[in-house]
Design an enzyme around this catalytic site. Structure first.
Site, mmCIF file in Angstrom:
data_model
loop_
_atom_site.group_PDB
_atom_site.id
_atom_site.type_symbol
_atom_site.label_atom_id
_atom_site.label_comp_id
_atom_site.label_asym_id
_atom_site.label_seq_id
_atom_site.Cartn_x
_atom_site.Cartn_y
_atom_site.Cartn_z
ATOM 1 N N TYR A 20 65.487 -84.710 86.694
ATOM 2 C CA TYR A 20 66.300 -84.148 85.624
ATOM 3 C C TYR A 20 67.752 -83.983 86.082
ATOM 4 O O TYR A 20 68.111 -83.004 86.736
ATOM 5 C CB TYR A 20 65.739 -82.795 85.180
ATOM 6 C CG TYR A 20 64.295 -82.831 84.722
ATOM 7 C CD1 TYR A 20 63.710 -83.993 84.227
ATOM 8 C CD2 TYR A 20 63.495 -81.679 84.793
ATOM 9 C CE1 TYR A 20 62.383 -84.017 83.816
ATOM 10 C CE2 TYR A 20 62.179 -81.695 84.366
ATOM 11 C CZ TYR A 20 61.629 -82.880 83.892
ATOM 12 O OH TYR A 20 60.316 -82.893 83.482
ATOM 13 N N HIS A 39 54.784 -86.675 89.631
ATOM 14 C CA HIS A 39 55.560 -86.928 88.429
ATOM 15 C C HIS A 39 55.450 -88.381 87.980
ATOM 16 O O HIS A 39 55.917 -89.289 88.657
ATOM 17 C CB HIS A 39 57.033 -86.578 88.691
ATOM 18 C CG HIS A 39 57.844 -86.379 87.454
ATOM 19 N ND1 HIS A 39 59.199 -86.171 87.480
ATOM 20 C CD2 HIS A 39 57.487 -86.352 86.135
ATOM 21 C CE1 HIS A 39 59.645 -86.018 86.251
ATOM 22 N NE2 HIS A 39 58.626 -86.140 85.418
#
Length: 328
Positions: A59, A143
């Site tokens: 992010y 992830h």
């Protein structure tokens, strides 16, 4: 404000609030925000009783982690849970250009390298702790290992299991936008939790077929992200996105019909979307990405807004919600 009632993740000792703060927007998701706006969003979440905060190196090339860590320093670490993710290592780049191709309005200071090796897992987590300014995180997810299943199961998962046994992290899991591999994690490993984004919503209930029943059977917790399907269920309009692309006309029409039903019964589509996703017994928390204090306040308001049974009844009777999938 008093924290929302917490729920334990699987058999771990980690507890999360049923409404969580998704920190992807703090990494300048799509458009920039400044440090003060990011801090205000985290402060608003704390004030509304949210104690679970989720981030990732992906992010904003680490920006989300840095901002979240800075904002959380004013709060008692013992009373909050932080999760981050591993599998995308950040290696320095020349810094030219931007990262908008990956969805983040930040300079391209680093490049992402897929790495689910045991060494890569530890290296990535150490870097995350540095950015967060923490000595530990409560929960770590693999992830998006979609295209790296072999390495994720052979090396990445055992590395997380070792970190958990060493007490470095309290709970481990995997986070993805699909249900098939998450179901495999639930059935074939000893994860505490899986994070499933966008697959158990008013518009996409595919997680109800195998993933959620398997999690309930195995005692594995589920955290849900993307419950608004990247915006369509938050504010359906012709420009809305679904799974980060232009919303198909059929789904837009369906969302608009759901919105009309909700409003006829004195509630909102956002409240119904949150209530539906949170109601499944396997679900421990619903993460919502918010980029401002106002968005946090609205999300918390919608989460606490009752959805009348007559609303669910009309959604079922009109075929907008299958009868067997009504919230309990």
């Amino acid at each position: 404000m008093t924290a929302l009632p917490a729920q334990r993740l699987g058999r771990s000792g980690v507890e999360v609030t049923p409404l969580g703060f998704g920190a992807a927007p703090l990494g300048n998701l799509f458009t920039p925000l400044d440090d003060e706006q990011a801090h205000d969003a985290v402060r608003a979440a704390w004030q509304r009783g949210i104690r679970y905060f989720d981030t990732a190196p992906h992010y904003g090339l680490g920006l989300s982690e840095r901002r979240l860590g800075a904002a959380l320093r004013e709060y008692d670490r013992a009373h909050l849970a932080v999760s981050t993710k591993v599998g995308r290592r950040l290696d320095p780049a020349d810094g030219t250009g931007d990262d908008l191709a990956n969805g983040f309005a930040v300079p391209a200071t680093h490049r992402r390298v897929w790495d689910f090796s045991a060494a890569g897992i530890r290296r990535t987590l150490e870097a995350s702790l540095t950015r967060l300014g923490l000595d530990r995180v409560d929960l770590v997810y693999l992830h998006d290992p979609d295209d790296h299943a072999e390495q994720a199961f052979r090396e990445g998962y055992p590395a997380l299991e070792k970190l958990r046994s060493e007490g470095v992290v309290g709970a481990i899991g995997a986070g993805m936008n699909q249900t098939g591999m998450l179901t495999r994690f639930v059935r074939d490993t000893d994860v505490d939790v899986v994070l499933c984004a966008g697959r158990y919503t008013l518009l996409d209930r595919s997680a109800a077929t195998e993933l959620l029943p398997a999690a309930a059977e195995r005692g594995v917790s589920v955290v849900l992200g993307g419950v608004f399907n990247s915006g369509l269920l938050a504010d359906p309009r012709p420009t809305s996105t679904y799974n980060y692309t232009q919303a198909p006309g059929e789904l837009l029409g369906r969302a608009l019909r759901m919105k009309a039903v909700a409003e006829r019964h004195g509630t909102t589509l956002r409240a119904a979307a949150l209530a539906f996703s949170a109601a499944h017994p396997a679900v421990a928390s619903v993460l919502v990405g918010t980029r401002s204090a106002a968005e946090v306040q609205d999300c918390a308001d919608q989460y606490t807004t009752p959805v009348p049974e007559d609303c669910w009844r009309e959604l079922r009777e009109t075929g907008l919600l299958p009868r067997e999938e009504e919230p309990s």
